[in-house]
Design an enzyme around this catalytic site. Structure first.
Site, short mmCIF file in Angstrom:
data_model
loop_
_atom_site.label_atom_id
_atom_site.label_comp_id
_atom_site.label_asym_id
_atom_site.label_seq_id
_atom_site.Cartn_x
_atom_site.Cartn_y
_atom_site.Cartn_z
N GLU A 47 0.90 -1.12 -0.14
CA GLU A 47 -0.07 -0.01 0.10
C GLU A 47 0.92 1.18 -0.06
O GLU A 47 0.54 2.28 -0.89
CB GLU A 47 -1.06 0.09 1.03
N TYR A 58 -6.15 6.69 3.55
CA TYR A 58 -6.39 5.61 2.42
C TYR A 58 -5.82 4.16 2.82
O TYR A 58 -6.34 3.28 2.89
CB TYR A 58 -5.64 6.14 1.16
N ASP A 78 -9.58 7.14 -3.34
CA ASP A 78 -8.71 7.80 -3.79
C ASP A 78 -9.10 8.35 -5.32
O ASP A 78 -10.34 8.18 -5.52
CB ASP A 78 -7.35 6.95 -3.87
#
Ligand code: SF4
Length: 322
Positions: free
Chosen positions: A28, A109, A127
């Site tokens: 991520e 996020y 996002d």
């Protein structure tokens, strides 16, 4: 429905084939501002060198930055390193989205992605890709000032849509849909699993959504110095206080050296960083002396130090042409 589509449509991404909390965290952070196909070899190399939180926490900062070299936005590598140290020291380990957000580099996020994918918690990721899908699905023509404003505006809708039984798969499906089907330009609507719900497809205005004001492009010009003495190249080490690129080497700015001979233009390079268009001119010269911000680095040492991505490319090219 999206989770079912994802099960059949997913690309062979290594962190999904062998999931773990650590691999999810690394993927991520690495995927932010980097295309998946670019990051894949870096991810593989990273996992070989730092296979878990403990190995990463124990590694020297130089080694961590070296393994990030080429991916840019080095603050992500520094945050990942700090995160590993904090994670290893924490007892109990962070378990909720809020607890994850207290760790370095973990904003809304990544915290949603990590807790939904690795811990099965219901948190929707939002996002630019997700904004694009949702704006098109609902034919939302609101004009947003920037991405941040659009993300905030679509967060509630993303939460409503979340599949609470499979939040991780649902989020990954949204990421995959945005990356491979609901493309910025010319989305592949005919193969889209949510085609029948998509209002902008019916209205044939997909390419116009979402509406986000563009930042004005800024042109920047920088003169760089190319100075070789014997088997050494003169480089600038970016100070620790510089944030993003701290600790990396780059070609020095021409204004930072006391040129002894008239500088000769040997190359010009263009690149873009977000809305900045940067043109860099590289001049060959010699120097009488250098100050503390500059360092002579042996040519044979260049591969071992952390150079900013474009500078490594330019240096390799220029050395080849010498
Ligand atoms: Fe995007 Fe087209 Fe799917 Fe609508 S139908 S969500 S525009 S890919």
């Amino acid at each position: 429905m999206l989770a079912a589509w994802y099960a059949t449509a997913q690309r062979p991404l290594p962190w999904r084939a062998e999931p773990s909390l650590y691999r999810t965290v690394v993927s991520e952070l690495m995927a932010q501002q980097t295309q998946i196909k670019t990051m894949l070899p870096y991810f593989k190399r990273w996992m070989q060198r730092f296979p878990n939180f403990t190995t990463l926490a124990d590694a020297p900062a130089e080694d961590v930055l070296k393994h990030w070299e080429g991916l840019g936005y080095y603050s992500r590598a520094r945050n990942l390193h700090r995160l590993a140290k904090e994670y290893v020291a924490l007892n109990p380990k962070p378990a909720t989205r809020e607890e994850w957000q207290r760790l370095p580099g973990i904003g809304p996020y990544p915290s949603a992605a990590i807790t939904s994918i690795a811990l099965g918690q219901p948190a929707a990721v939002v996002d630019g890709n997700v904004v694009r899908i949702l704006a098109r699905l609902t034919d939302d023509a609101h004009i947003f000032k920037n991405n941040g404003e659009a993300v905030k505006a679509f967060t509630a809708r993303a939460d409503d849509l979340l599949d609470n039984k499979n939040p991780g798969d649902h989020n990954q499906a949204m990421m995959e849909l945005g990356a491979t089907v609901c493309l910025k330009h010319k989305p592949l609507c005919t193969v889209c699993p949510v085609l029948k719900f998509c209002v902008s497809n019916k209205n044939d205005n997909q390419d116009e959504l979402p509406k986000i004001e563009r930042k004005t492009t800024v042109q920047v010009e920088i003169d760089r110095a190319w100075i070789i003495e014997g088997d050494k190249l003169l480089l600038h080490r970016i100070p620790e206080s510089a944030g993003q690129l701290a600790g990396q080497y780059e070609l020095p700015e021409l204004s930072a050296v006391k040129a002894r001979t008239s500088p000769q233009l040997i190359a010009s390079k263009s690149r873009s960083i977000t809305h900045r268009r940067i043109k860099e001119y590289i001049y060959e010269t010699t120097v009488a002396g250098i100050d503390d911000s500059l360092e002579w680095v042996a040519l044979e040492q260049l591969e071992a130090i952390t150079l900013s991505g474009p500078h490594r490319r330019w240096i390799r090219e220029l050395l080849k042409g010498q």
